[in-house]
Design an enzyme around this catalytic site. Sequence first.
Site, PDB file in Angstrom:
ATOM      1  N   ARG A  43      29.650  37.369  65.425  1.00 17.35           N
ATOM      2  CA  ARG A  43      31.063  37.651  65.350  1.00 17.35           C
ATOM      3  C   ARG A  43      31.441  38.893  66.161  1.00 17.35           C
ATOM      4  O   ARG A  43      32.550  39.036  66.609  1.00 17.35           O
ATOM      5  CB  ARG A  43      31.414  37.821  63.865  1.00 17.35           C
ATOM      6  CG  ARG A  43      32.841  38.112  63.565  1.00 17.35           C
ATOM      7  CD  ARG A  43      33.728  36.995  64.041  1.00 17.35           C
ATOM      8  NE  ARG A  43      35.095  37.448  64.165  1.00 17.35           N
ATOM      9  CZ  ARG A  43      35.583  38.138  65.171  1.00 17.35           C
ATOM     10  NH1 ARG A  43      34.813  38.506  66.174  1.00 17.35           N
ATOM     11  NH2 ARG A  43      36.849  38.498  65.205  1.00 17.35           N
TER      12      ARG A  43
ATOM     13  N   ARG B 271      25.955  42.515  67.919  1.00 19.76           N
ATOM     14  CA  ARG B 271      25.107  42.366  66.740  1.00 19.76           C
ATOM     15  C   ARG B 271      25.372  41.047  66.028  1.00 19.76           C
ATOM     16  O   ARG B 271      26.466  40.495  66.130  1.00 19.76           O
ATOM     17  CB  ARG B 271      25.289  43.541  65.776  1.00 19.76           C
ATOM     18  CG  ARG B 271      26.723  43.796  65.354  1.00 19.76           C
ATOM     19  CD  ARG B 271      26.886  45.278  65.002  1.00 19.76           C
ATOM     20  NE  ARG B 271      28.186  45.569  64.425  1.00 19.76           N
ATOM     21  CZ  ARG B 271      29.303  45.719  65.144  1.00 19.76           C
ATOM     22  NH1 ARG B 271      29.305  45.556  66.452  1.00 19.76           N
ATOM     23  NH2 ARG B 271      30.437  46.013  64.539  1.00 19.76           N
TER      24      ARG B 271
ATOM     25  N   CYS C   6      18.254  34.606  45.965  1.00 18.37           N
ATOM     26  CA  CYS C   6      18.645  35.997  45.810  1.00 18.37           C
ATOM     27  C   CYS C   6      18.008  36.557  44.544  1.00 18.37           C
ATOM     28  O   CYS C   6      17.618  35.808  43.640  1.00 18.37           O
ATOM     29  CB  CYS C   6      20.166  36.113  45.754  1.00 18.37           C
ATOM     30  SG  CYS C   6      20.725  37.733  46.308  1.00 18.37           S
TER      31      CYS C   6
ATOM     32  N   CYS D 195      25.387  37.372  42.018  1.00 16.59           N
ATOM     33  CA  CYS D 195      26.611  38.096  41.678  1.00 16.59           C
ATOM     34  C   CYS D 195      27.778  37.116  41.722  1.00 16.59           C
ATOM     35  O   CYS D 195      27.908  36.326  42.652  1.00 16.59           O
ATOM     36  CB  CYS D 195      26.842  39.234  42.661  1.00 16.59           C
ATOM     37  SG  CYS D 195      25.400  40.293  42.840  1.00 16.59           S
TER      38      CYS D 195
ATOM     39  N   CYS E  61      30.057  36.931  44.846  1.00 11.35           N
ATOM     40  CA  CYS E  61      29.343  36.812  46.125  1.00 11.35           C
ATOM     41  C   CYS E  61      30.221  36.140  47.190  1.00 11.35           C
ATOM     42  O   CYS E  61      30.780  35.068  46.973  1.00 11.35           O
ATOM     43  CB  CYS E  61      28.070  36.005  45.940  1.00 11.35           C
ATOM     44  SG  CYS E  61      27.119  35.828  47.464  1.00 11.35           S
TER      45      CYS E  61
ATOM     46  N   ASP F  72      36.261  40.070  48.646  1.00 13.56           N
ATOM     47  CA  ASP F  72      36.730  39.004  49.539  1.00 13.56           C
ATOM     48  C   ASP F  72      37.536  37.960  48.763  1.00 13.56           C
ATOM     49  O   ASP F  72      37.420  37.850  47.545  1.00 13.56           O
ATOM     50  CB  ASP F  72      35.543  38.351  50.242  1.00 13.56           C
ATOM     51  CG  ASP F  72      34.937  39.274  51.295  1.00 13.56           C
ATOM     52  OD1 ASP F  72      35.675  40.137  51.821  1.00 13.56           O
ATOM     53  OD2 ASP F  72      33.728  39.137  51.577  1.00 13.56           O
TER      54      ASP F  72
ATOM     55  N   ASP G  46      37.227  43.174  54.818  1.00 12.60           N
ATOM     56  CA  ASP G  46      36.676  42.185  55.745  1.00 12.60           C
ATOM     57  C   ASP G  46      37.762  41.116  55.892  1.00 12.60           C
ATOM     58  O   ASP G  46      38.074  40.408  54.938  1.00 12.60           O
ATOM     59  CB  ASP G  46      35.363  41.604  55.202  1.00 12.60           C
ATOM     60  CG  ASP G  46      34.384  41.267  56.318  1.00 12.60           C
ATOM     61  OD1 ASP G  46      34.854  41.042  57.462  1.00 12.60           O
ATOM     62  OD2 ASP G  46      33.177  41.208  56.051  1.00 12.60           O
TER      63      ASP G  46
END
Length: 334
Positions: free
Chosen positions: A35, A39, A48, A52, A55, A217, A254
């Site tokens: 994106r 990187r 995991c 959570c 998530c 998010d 984000d």
Amino acid sequence: LQVVPRAREMEAFDSMMEDSLSEDAHSPVPGLVHRYPDRVLMLVTTQCASYCRYCTRSRVVGDPHAAFFNRANYLKQLEYLRNTPQVRDVLLSGGDPLTLSPKILDELLAGLRAIPHIEVIRIGSRVPVFMPQRVTDEFVDTLRKYHPLWMNIHVNHPKEITPELVRACAKLADAGIPLGNQSVLLAGVNDHPETIKKLCHDLVKMRVRPYYLYMCDLVQGSGHFRTTVAAGLEIMEALRGHTSGYAVPTFAVDLPGGGGKVPVQPNYLLSQSHDRLVFRNFEGYISTYTEPANYQRPKMTQWIPKPRIEKGQRGVSGLLAGEEMTIKPAHWET
Ligand SMILES: *Cc1c(COP(=O)(O)O)cnc(C)c1O
């Protein structure tokens, strides 16, 4: 509160999405999210150490059938990276990369290190918090072979900092792995300035630098965890200046649709003229900063190689450098 399902997860909210960061749309190879210019995010497992409820990747995490965690796909991911020389930083995530068997993780890291243009490898992991017994001397010896290797852990509340986590972080830091922390601002969990301040102090004590504090998010099932951006700004106001700069994370949203991380902070610059800036500090003290009378910009240096940047990624810094005059939305002209 972070991991036990609650009925309120079923409540829908405005702008709720399954993949709010549009990661799937930005994946040239399954599990590899490219994106940013230099990187990539490399998702290597759906397992995991902690599931959570908020998530951002709940659409795939925990799903053993998701496409991106087998050897054949790692090879595809590595192939893409070998052919993409602008990538200098690879961020391993998932799921949690430290739940992979040490042998597979070792192979993966060796595969990345064999690519000359990859300068830095990063791991995002909650294992030190939720499965600290995994961080053995032997395991740390595997990681330290691949320096420069950085790690971000994920702690949201000071109560998560156990003696076991402190020991795990000490091992990692002693192995020369720079440690950061990413937190998510969660209603009813850590959305108070004193909670975040205590968390950041406790992190710095164990050599973990608070890196990001994220807005939650817009992911399905996390509506009851959401706070306002204003709640985050109030927390940032209580940190900057009031405590060590090392203990102050970057507060970030984000952006939905794959816009990426955008930092947000209280306004400290109150006004400006051609030769003076007016600032306020954390105490409300207002002062001026006088600009130099005859500052000369450096001549655009011939000796710095121009980075390879995909079309459209120079952004506002490209406008400032005079490369373009405008950035237009698609179909703006018609
Ligand atoms: C967060 C993220 C990164 C890394 O961002 P930094 O600001 O460099 O930590 C890279 N790629 C994707 C897709 C990300 O979401």
